[in-house]
Design a protein around this motif. Structure first.
Motif, PDB file in Angstrom:
ATOM      1  N   TRP A 270       0.835  -1.210   0.000  1.00 45.62           N
ATOM      2  CA  TRP A 270       0.000   0.000   0.000  1.00 45.62           C
ATOM      3  C   TRP A 270       0.865   1.254   0.000  1.00 45.62           C
ATOM      4  CZ3 TRP A 270      -0.437   3.800   3.900  1.00 45.62           C
ATOM      5  CH2 TRP A 270      -1.452   4.745   3.690  1.00 45.62           C
ATOM      6  N   ARG A 271       1.877   1.258   0.847  1.00 42.73           N
ATOM      7  CA  ARG A 271       2.757   2.418   0.951  1.00 42.73           C
ATOM      8  C   ARG A 271       3.506   2.654  -0.371  1.00 42.73           C
ATOM      9  NH1 ARG A 271       7.528   4.328   2.901  1.00 42.73           N
ATOM     10  NH2 ARG A 271       7.371   5.952   4.504  1.00 42.73           N
ATOM     11  N   TRP A 272       3.973   1.564  -0.959  1.00 43.80           N
ATOM     12  CA  TRP A 272       4.709   1.621  -2.226  1.00 43.80           C
ATOM     13  C   TRP A 272       3.831   2.162  -3.344  1.00 43.80           C
ATOM     14  CZ3 TRP A 272       4.153  -2.107  -6.435  1.00 43.80           C
ATOM     15  CH2 TRP A 272       5.170  -2.029  -7.404  1.00 43.80           C
ATOM     16  N   CYS A 273       2.587   1.689  -3.417  1.00 48.78           N
ATOM     17  CA  CYS A 273       1.654   2.171  -4.449  1.00 48.78           C
ATOM     18  C   CYS A 273       1.387   3.663  -4.291  1.00 48.78           C
ATOM     19  CB  CYS A 273       0.329   1.398  -4.372  1.00 48.78           C
ATOM     20  SG  CYS A 273       0.453  -0.329  -4.879  1.00 48.78           S
TER      21      CYS A 273
ATOM     22  N   LEU B  39      -4.965  -7.196 -10.083  1.00 50.84           N
ATOM     23  CA  LEU B  39      -4.530  -5.835 -10.415  1.00 50.84           C
ATOM     24  C   LEU B  39      -3.027  -5.774 -10.681  1.00 50.84           C
ATOM     25  CD1 LEU B  39      -6.683  -3.829  -7.830  1.00 50.84           C
ATOM     26  CD2 LEU B  39      -6.981  -3.859 -10.323  1.00 50.84           C
ATOM     27  N   LEU B  40      -2.261  -6.518  -9.905  1.00 48.25           N
ATOM     28  CA  LEU B  40      -0.818  -6.572 -10.141  1.00 48.25           C
ATOM     29  C   LEU B  40      -0.520  -7.160 -11.517  1.00 48.25           C
ATOM     30  CD1 LEU B  40       0.465  -7.767  -6.641  1.00 48.25           C
ATOM     31  CD2 LEU B  40       1.073  -5.614  -7.759  1.00 48.25           C
ATOM     32  N   ASN B  41      -1.288  -8.166 -11.909  1.00 49.23           N
ATOM     33  CA  ASN B  41      -1.129  -8.769 -13.233  1.00 49.23           C
ATOM     34  C   ASN B  41      -1.344  -7.736 -14.336  1.00 49.23           C
ATOM     35  OD1 ASN B  41      -0.391 -11.435 -13.997  1.00 49.23           O
ATOM     36  ND2 ASN B  41      -2.071 -12.248 -12.762  1.00 49.23           N
ATOM     37  N   LYS B  42      -2.377  -6.927 -14.182  1.00 51.17           N
ATOM     38  CA  LYS B  42      -2.699  -5.925 -15.205  1.00 51.17           C
ATOM     39  C   LYS B  42      -1.612  -4.847 -15.271  1.00 51.17           C
ATOM     40  CE  LYS B  42      -7.702  -6.643 -14.922  1.00 51.17           C
ATOM     41  NZ  LYS B  42      -9.019  -6.064 -14.564  1.00 51.17           N
ATOM     42  N   ALA B  43      -1.111  -4.454 -14.100  1.00 49.39           N
ATOM     43  CA  ALA B  43      -0.037  -3.453 -14.080  1.00 49.39           C
ATOM     44  C   ALA B  43       1.219  -4.005 -14.742  1.00 49.39           C
ATOM     45  CB  ALA B  43       0.252  -3.038 -12.644  1.00 49.39           C
ATOM     46  N   GLU B  44       1.520  -5.272 -14.479  1.00 51.88           N
ATOM     47  CA  GLU B  44       2.701  -5.899 -15.083  1.00 51.88           C
ATOM     48  C   GLU B  44       2.590  -5.910 -16.613  1.00 51.88           C
ATOM     49  OE1 GLU B  44       4.834 -10.197 -15.748  1.00 51.88           O
ATOM     50  OE2 GLU B  44       3.096 -10.064 -14.416  1.00 51.88           O
ATOM     51  N   GLU B  45       1.399  -6.207 -17.127  1.00 53.98           N
ATOM     52  CA  GLU B  45       1.186  -6.249 -18.573  1.00 53.98           C
ATOM     53  C   GLU B  45       1.491  -4.890 -19.211  1.00 53.98           C
ATOM     54  OE1 GLU B  45      -2.851  -7.478 -18.997  1.00 53.98           O
ATOM     55  OE2 GLU B  45      -2.481  -9.553 -18.350  1.00 53.98           O
ATOM     56  N   GLN B  46       1.071  -3.820 -18.566  1.00 53.38           N
ATOM     57  CA  GLN B  46       1.320  -2.488 -19.120  1.00 53.38           C
ATOM     58  C   GLN B  46       2.806  -2.136 -19.084  1.00 53.38           C
ATOM     59  OE1 GLN B  46      -0.914  -0.738 -20.787  1.00 53.38           O
ATOM     60  NE2 GLN B  46      -2.329  -2.429 -20.356  1.00 53.38           N
ATOM     61  N   TYR B  47       3.479  -2.510 -18.004  1.00 56.64           N
ATOM     62  CA  TYR B  47       4.908  -2.186 -17.926  1.00 56.64           C
ATOM     63  C   TYR B  47       5.743  -3.068 -18.852  1.00 56.64           C
ATOM     64  CZ  TYR B  47       4.779   1.568 -14.609  1.00 56.64           C
ATOM     65  OH  TYR B  47       4.575   2.797 -14.045  1.00 56.64           O
ATOM     66  N   ALA B  48       5.222  -4.211 -19.231  1.00 57.62           N
ATOM     67  CA  ALA B  48       5.892  -5.013 -20.259  1.00 57.62           C
ATOM     68  C   ALA B  48       5.838  -4.271 -21.596  1.00 57.62           C
ATOM     69  CB  ALA B  48       5.228  -6.381 -20.377  1.00 57.62           C
ATOM     70  N   ILE B  49       4.704  -3.625 -21.875  1.00 58.63           N
ATOM     71  CA  ILE B  49       4.574  -2.824 -23.098  1.00 58.63           C
ATOM     72  C   ILE B  49       5.518  -1.622 -23.047  1.00 58.63           C
ATOM     73  CG2 ILE B  49       3.003  -1.361 -24.441  1.00 58.63           C
ATOM     74  CD1 ILE B  49       0.702  -3.205 -23.478  1.00 58.63           C
TER      75      ILE B  49
ATOM     76  N   GLU C 298      -2.635   3.611 -13.192  1.00 62.67           N
ATOM     77  CA  GLU C 298      -4.035   3.539 -12.761  1.00 62.67           C
ATOM     78  C   GLU C 298      -4.350   2.210 -12.081  1.00 62.67           C
ATOM     79  OE1 GLU C 298      -6.274   4.390 -16.283  1.00 62.67           O
ATOM     80  OE2 GLU C 298      -5.715   6.531 -16.283  1.00 62.67           O
ATOM     81  N   TRP C 299      -3.784   1.103 -12.581  1.00 63.88           N
ATOM     82  CA  TRP C 299      -3.984  -0.195 -11.911  1.00 63.88           C
ATOM     83  C   TRP C 299      -3.307  -0.189 -10.542  1.00 63.88           C
ATOM     84  CZ3 TRP C 299      -7.889  -2.217 -13.893  1.00 63.88           C
ATOM     85  CH2 TRP C 299      -8.063  -2.393 -15.270  1.00 63.88           C
ATOM     86  N   ILE C 300      -2.128   0.424 -10.456  1.00 69.39           N
ATOM     87  CA  ILE C 300      -1.410   0.494  -9.175  1.00 69.39           C
ATOM     88  C   ILE C 300      -2.187   1.347  -8.173  1.00 69.39           C
ATOM     89  CG2 ILE C 300       0.662   1.483  -8.084  1.00 69.39           C
ATOM     90  CD1 ILE C 300       2.231   0.479 -10.567  1.00 69.39           C
ATOM     91  N   GLU C 301      -2.788   2.433  -8.654  1.00 68.62           N
ATOM     92  CA  GLU C 301      -3.602   3.272  -7.772  1.00 68.62           C
ATOM     93  C   GLU C 301      -4.836   2.525  -7.278  1.00 68.62           C
ATOM     94  OE1 GLU C 301      -2.455   7.706  -9.510  1.00 68.62           O
ATOM     95  OE2 GLU C 301      -4.085   6.563 -10.433  1.00 68.62           O
ATOM     96  N   GLN C 302      -5.380   1.663  -8.111  1.00 67.18           N
ATOM     97  CA  GLN C 302      -6.521   0.852  -7.674  1.00 67.18           C
ATOM     98  C   GLN C 302      -6.108  -0.130  -6.583  1.00 67.18           C
ATOM     99  OE1 GLN C 302      -9.395  -0.883 -10.330  1.00 67.18           O
ATOM    100  NE2 GLN C 302      -8.963   0.615 -11.951  1.00 67.18           N
TER     101      GLN C 302
ATOM    102  N   ALA D 116      -3.871   0.436  -4.255  1.00 64.51           N
ATOM    103  CA  ALA D 116      -3.843   1.223  -3.023  1.00 64.51           C
ATOM    104  C   ALA D 116      -5.254   1.448  -2.485  1.00 64.51           C
ATOM    105  CB  ALA D 116      -3.143   2.556  -3.277  1.00 64.51           C
ATOM    106  N   GLU D 117      -6.180   1.759  -3.381  1.00 65.55           N
ATOM    107  CA  GLU D 117      -7.566   2.005  -2.963  1.00 65.55           C
ATOM    108  C   GLU D 117      -8.185   0.758  -2.344  1.00 65.55           C
ATOM    109  OE1 GLU D 117      -9.581   3.378  -6.416  1.00 65.55           O
ATOM    110  OE2 GLU D 117      -8.378   5.213  -6.591  1.00 65.55           O
ATOM    111  N   ARG D 118      -7.977  -0.404  -2.975  1.00 72.30           N
ATOM    112  CA  ARG D 118      -8.575  -1.657  -2.452  1.00 72.30           C
ATOM    113  C   ARG D 118      -7.969  -2.021  -1.099  1.00 72.30           C
ATOM    114  NH1 ARG D 118     -11.065   0.014  -5.730  1.00 72.30           N
ATOM    115  NH2 ARG D 118     -11.951  -0.886  -7.624  1.00 72.30           N
ATOM    116  N   LEU D 119      -6.671  -1.843  -0.972  1.00 68.00           N
ATOM    117  CA  LEU D 119      -6.023  -2.166   0.308  1.00 68.00           C
ATOM    118  C   LEU D 119      -6.514  -1.239   1.409  1.00 68.00           C
ATOM    119  CD1 LEU D 119      -2.345  -2.799  -0.880  1.00 68.00           C
ATOM    120  CD2 LEU D 119      -3.888  -4.493   0.130  1.00 68.00           C
ATOM    121  N   GLU D 120      -6.725   0.022   1.079  1.00 70.61           N
ATOM    122  CA  GLU D 120      -7.195   0.972   2.080  1.00 70.61           C
ATOM    123  C   GLU D 120      -8.648   0.700   2.459  1.00 70.61           C
ATOM    124  OE1 GLU D 120      -6.774   5.759   2.963  1.00 70.61           O
ATOM    125  OE2 GLU D 120      -6.048   4.884   1.085  1.00 70.61           O
ATOM    126  N   GLU D 121      -9.446   0.271   1.503  1.00 72.78           N
ATOM    127  CA  GLU D 121     -10.835  -0.087   1.791  1.00 72.78           C
ATOM    128  C   GLU D 121     -10.926  -1.324   2.679  1.00 72.78           C
ATOM    129  OE1 GLU D 121     -12.526  -0.691  -2.022  1.00 72.78           O
ATOM    130  OE2 GLU D 121     -12.641   1.443  -2.531  1.00 72.78           O
TER     131      GLU D 121
END
Length: 587
Positions: free
Chosen positions: A416-419, A501-511, A556-560, A562-567
């Protein structure tokens, strides 16, 4: 049109010498004065900090000194001596601020005290500058208030003269005579020149050289005192860690990233370079200069912010000692750095140091008080390094990072802190240096610079190569987090969500990484290609647009996350992001 003209004028000013800028500033050219300020503000902050010992007070001192300098430019006798003149203004402003009730800490202003016993507490007896400043201030005050013949004043002077003379054994008889004539007998340089039949210029050179020698003797004195104190405290006289694992290369292009990885790896050997670079945010940084793209883009980062917060993400508490200038750091600060390095080694961790052996970051992995030497290594060699060498190589800059203890943090709190940190940087909420843009907005700046044909080919190619590697680390770091959360995803719904969500973020950073590879092929190291050629510039802009789009989706996936962890759970107990850690440089 007006904005473009101003930019051209600013670029021209950057190439002018201080003397020319001073002439322009004295004629009322505010932009010339602003350029002088830009060049020397960091030095001014360092000068003020040496007296105030407080970053916030130092900033006030610098601001007031700048106002005084601007208002009194016409009093500067020689245009080529602006820096020395400005330094005296900063110093006087700092001393005046301290006399009026600054943050005294260990050193009180001598003019605020009345008795000899109180003077003992106000002047640091092992500090040659402190004693000299006191003597000069005391003499000036005595002349002004007519007490120069006062027995109390004379007694106090004799006491301090005795202390300072203990440092003078390193001087030759001639140097000692001139030094004493200047500081003790209060002779002017012109009087000394006449007395010793030498030029005034030589007097200044001898006094400067003598002061440096005395400072070095003072450092040796402090080191001996520190070793003596360690012995009295029952601490180890020698301690050496196994350097084998510290020599294993992570493969980073940046020695700062490389040595940070080796530092962390000594505590957490299972972590990869990509994971460490990711958690310290290096893998997600982007910082571009508005007027050009060269090698500076990868170096102008807020290292203190990243280290302070990134290490907490990894469950580690660290401390650093630093000073940045082209003069040797204050001996007290140097001995503080020595003690920090020794303490880190005693806790089983190396210390990371700037310019330990060569002009790059290195590691201290042991010490020997009897020899007064460190066991040190960098990417080029493994050598014994004298204690007093710290901060005294090419840039005369001191940076020592030491481990001070663990700070356990759960995987979800760390994530959460990292995101949060990644989002802050991407959205331009992190501080950066004047003239630079960071985060996602830096991509637009980069494209603007390309359109202006203001690219330095080699530096541009180097920057791309560093960013290509950093985004590869980001991709791998995310992949490793996917693996971690994949092992626990079946335990709860939130874990499954984070995994997805981590999977989706990884896919974008691969691009993102793939597009950087294309950029690196277009502008290879060391030739740099032809970035200012129209077709290459157009292709570069197209690739950067794709990179920005993919990275924005990844953020945006990384920000999500953080939001889910905080919720899911309160994060009030998690260490807050330290927005303004102590710095020896101006952001």
């Amino acid at each position: 049109m007006a904005g473009k003209k101003e930019d051209e004028q600013q670029k021209q000013l950057e190439f002018e010498q201080d003397e020319v800028l001073t002439v322009l500033a004295r004629s009322g050219d505010a932009s010339a004065f602003n350029e002088l300020v830009r060049r020397h503000r960091l030095k001014a902050f360092t000068w003020a900090s040496r007296i105030s010992k407080d970053p916030h007070l130092s900033e006030d001192i610098v601001q007031e000194a700048l106002i005084r300098a601007f208002l009194n430019l016409n009093s500067l006798a020689h245009n080529h001596r602006f820096l020395g003149w400005f330094k005296s203004i900063v110093r006087n402003q700092a001393l005046m601020k301290m006399r009026r009730g600054g943050l005294y800490r260990r050193e009180l202003p001598a003019t605020a005290l009345q008795t000899a016993s109180m003077h003992q507490a106000s002047v640091q007896v092992d500090d040659i500058n402190s004693i000299m400043d006191y003597l000069i201030a005391r003499s000036s005050q005595a002349e002004n208030d007519g007490t120069s013949k006062d027995p109390q004043v004379l007694l106090e002077r004799r006491e301090w003269y005795g202390i300072i003379r203990a440092f003078l054994r390193v001087l030759t008889p001639r140097e000692k005579s001139i030094f004493e004539s200047f500081f003790f007998q209060e002779c002017s340089p012109q009087e000394i020149a006449q007395l010793f039949q030498i030029s005034v210029g030589n007097v200044y050179k001898i006094i400067s050289r003598s002061r440096q020698k005395v400072q070095e003797e003072r450092l040796s004195f402090l080191i001996r005192a520190q070793i003596r104190q360690r012995r009295e405290d029952g601490l180890l006289k020698q301690n050496v860690l196994d350097p084998v694992s510290l020599k294993e290369s992570g493969g980073s292009l940046l020695t700062g990233t490389e040595q940070l990885y080796r530092f962390v790896k000594a505590r957490h050997p299972q972590l990869s370079l990509s994971y460490v670079d990711g958690m310290l945010l290096g893998a997600f940084l982007l910082n571009i200069e508005k007027s050009s793209v060269d090698m500076s883009s990868t170096n102008m980062i807020d290292r203190n912010y990243l280290i302070t917060n990134g290490m907490l993400n990894l469950g580690m508490r660290v401390r650093y000692v630093e000073a940045f200038d082209f003069e040797p750091p204050d001996p007290n600060l140097t001995t503080e750095g020595i003690a920090l390095a020794q303490g880190s080694v005693d806790l089983g961790m190396p210390a990371m140091v700037w310019e330990l052996i060569h002009s790059e970051f290195g590691l201290i992995y042991g010490y020997d008080d009897m020899k007064q030497q460190f066991y040190g290594l960098d990417t080029q060699s493994d050598e014994m390094v004298p204690y007093e060498q710290l901060g005294r190589l090419q840039t005369r800059s001191l940076f020592v990072l030491g481990f001070v203890g663990d700070h356990p943090i759960s995987p979800s709190d760390s994530l959460w802190r990292w995101c949060q940190m990644i989002s802050r940087h991407a959205r331009g909420q992190d501080q950066t240096f004047s003239g630079f843009v960071n985060g996602l907005a830096a991509y637009d700046t980069w494209m603007d610079v390309i359109r202006q044909r203001a690219i330095e080919p080699l530096g541009h190619a180097y920057t791309i190569n560093v960013l290509r590697q950093s985004r590869k680390h980001a991709m791998i770091c995310l992949a490793e987090l996917v693996s971690e959360w994949g092992e626990v995803k079946s335990e709860s719904e939130i874990n499954q969500t984070i995994f997805n969500l981590l999977n989706k973020a990884e896919e974008q950073y691969a691009i993102v990484h793939d597009r950087y590879v294309e950029l690196a092929l277009l502008f290879p190291v060391p030739s740099g290609g032809e970035p200012n050629e129209p077709a290459n510039a157009a292709r570069a802009i197209e690739l950067i647009k794709h990179i920005k789009y993919a990275e924005q989706l990844g953020i945006e996936w990384i920000e999500q996350i953080a939001e889910r962890l905080e919720e899911h759970a309160s994060r009030a107990h998690v260490p807050a992001i330290v927005e303004n850690p102590p710095r020896a440089y101006i952001m």
